[in-house]
Enzyme design. Sequence first.
Site, short mmCIF file in Angstrom:
data_model
loop_
_atom_site.label_atom_id
_atom_site.label_comp_id
_atom_site.label_asym_id
_atom_site.label_seq_id
_atom_site.Cartn_x
_atom_site.Cartn_y
_atom_site.Cartn_z
N LYS A 43 -65.79 -45.10 13.01
CA LYS A 43 -64.76 -44.17 13.43
C LYS A 43 -65.47 -42.67 13.27
CE LYS A 43 -60.87 -46.48 11.22
NZ LYS A 43 -60.07 -46.58 9.84
N GLU A 65 -46.17 -55.42 5.15
CA GLU A 65 -45.03 -54.90 4.63
C GLU A 65 -44.01 -56.00 4.15
OE1 GLU A 65 -46.23 -52.00 7.60
OE2 GLU A 65 -46.14 -54.11 7.71
N ARG A 111 -40.18 -54.25 9.54
CA ARG A 111 -40.81 -55.59 9.58
C ARG A 111 -40.70 -56.49 8.54
NH1 ARG A 111 -46.92 -53.65 11.97
NH2 ARG A 111 -46.62 -55.49 12.97
#
Length: 635
Positions: A281, A367, A395
């Site tokens: 990243k 979730e 979700r």
Amino acid sequence: MSTPLLDTIKTPEDLRNIPEDRLRQVADELREETISAVSVTGGHLGAGLGVVELTVALHYVFDTPHDRLVWDVGHQAYPHKILTGRRDRIRTLRQAGGLSGFTKRAESEYDPFGAAHTSTSISAGLGMAVARDLSDKANNVIAVIGDGAMSAGMAYEAMNNAGAMHSRLIVILNDNDMSIAPPTGAMSSYFARLVSGGTYRSIREAAKQLAKKLPKFFYDKAAKAEEFARGFWTGGTMFEELGFYYVGPIDGHNLDHLVPILKNVRDTETGPILVHVVTQKGKGYPPAEASADKYHGVATFDVVTGAQAKAKANAPSYTKVFGESLIKEAQKDDKIVAITAAMPSGTGVDLFGKEFPTRTFDVGIAEQHAVTFAAGMATEGYKPFCAIYSTFLQRAYDQIVHDVAIQNLPVRFALDRAGLVGADGPTHAGSFDIAYLGCLPNMVVMAAADEAELVHMVATAAAHESGPIAFRYPRGEGVGVDMPEKGVPLPIGKGRIVREGNRVAILSLGTRLAESLKAAEELEARGLSTTVADARFAKPLDKDLILRLAREHEVLITIEEGSMGGFGAYVLQLLSDKGALDRGTLKVRSMVLSDVFLDHDKPERMYATAGLDATGIVTKVFEALGRETPHKARA
């Protein structure tokens, strides 16, 4: 001075006309352009910088858009947008009328699937691959998924299905944070190229056919031996068990490795295949490389120093207020725990975690698991605060219904990013939670009007033992009210009168209270005495307050930062049931978010577009009275 190569690329077709030995220059220029653009607009930077070489390689090797390239989440898709005809608009990212911060089907044919929630790419890609096969087509389907997204069960559900179906699907695992197996330079590249090549696959297939002529015992042993040998060198046994042919790990910044391996993968007829690519990243931008969070999301910044612009805060953010309030409650009660789904800093749970590391649980991008995990803790007498963005809690709806509400378990839901969120647009707007939670038996639903109210609602949730309870609050800073020293539990289902009047009543749920008070000032100036009330609770309703407002006023306006079917609908149901609507002089209007998905913009402009600001409220009152809307309200 020669023309930059990037200037010659309008579409991937132009890229594919560039000599392979000049792709390094394209990648370097693409990285510079990405940094320059995001410095102007803000947005997601670190993940995009990490996939610059991968983006170049994918568009170079595959025939996009005929070959379908599906990006997971979309955080890393800015370089993709630059290469696919959108460079001239890249500095409109996340701005009103500009490019979305995520992939979006309506924006480009190179975005075959919209993505802003994580872990969808493999499922979508598999659907595309099966549709291709049913249509007797031969294009490739490539799904790029980050390792963070691999913590979600949906990714494994899709892989399990793809492996069982033997569909020709290519999955690129962008391993950009915690490498499953590190690339070991030339040797790693050699084995990846070897096992992805036609010669190895032909020999492997011939060996399999030969082994099938042996007794089953020897065939099984031979297959296990080959799998073990490849797993020993590559580390891909887990993916092999799911039915994928594993290639990798590969250095995702080395185009000399990426391009030939992707060509091998493209030309194979076996599937599904998983290509494990290790990236960094923030690659190529020192401030991002040095940052602990890899510059995941940034405000506008100075390219030379990396310093991000910081708006002067007039009040603490709601997220910070939640985190600090939860700490205070937990200091008094060792049964309080905090749970989040890969968003500790986004929800304020990181603050709690510093104080109570053993009572803080980040379950990853999961979730559904987070909610049922919280339910399990609640059965044992703990007080779980499940802090999840409103849009992400969608979700886990079945778990809320089946595992929490039906069993009436005291799980506390802290819903950050309620209402409209600005630059992230409709995929991240918390538009529906009032409706989807309020319809559930046993659920209590609160909405904070300001940061002080949020403190009290955290205390209310901590004290509530008789079932599930949720409280919602928006993104950004509070309104600047005086803060209480400690939270005091609110009476369940009771609102408050903030301003008294006698002709118009505005009943607000959530942070539209400030706009309601502004509207009341203007209405008062125009001779309309106005009451303003803060409902506090969408469920249970303060029936006495609502019936009083209906009885004592000519106009009753409800306003909320949510969709149709929420608070306003509950109020109308109550008034209907109690016969309050039978009085012909009462005029009731519900103000909710427009029945559209609003594109990204500044939140205040989005609320104005939806009519949920002071001007919109005044306009609605005059419409209810059948009077001409004042010029000031229309402006």
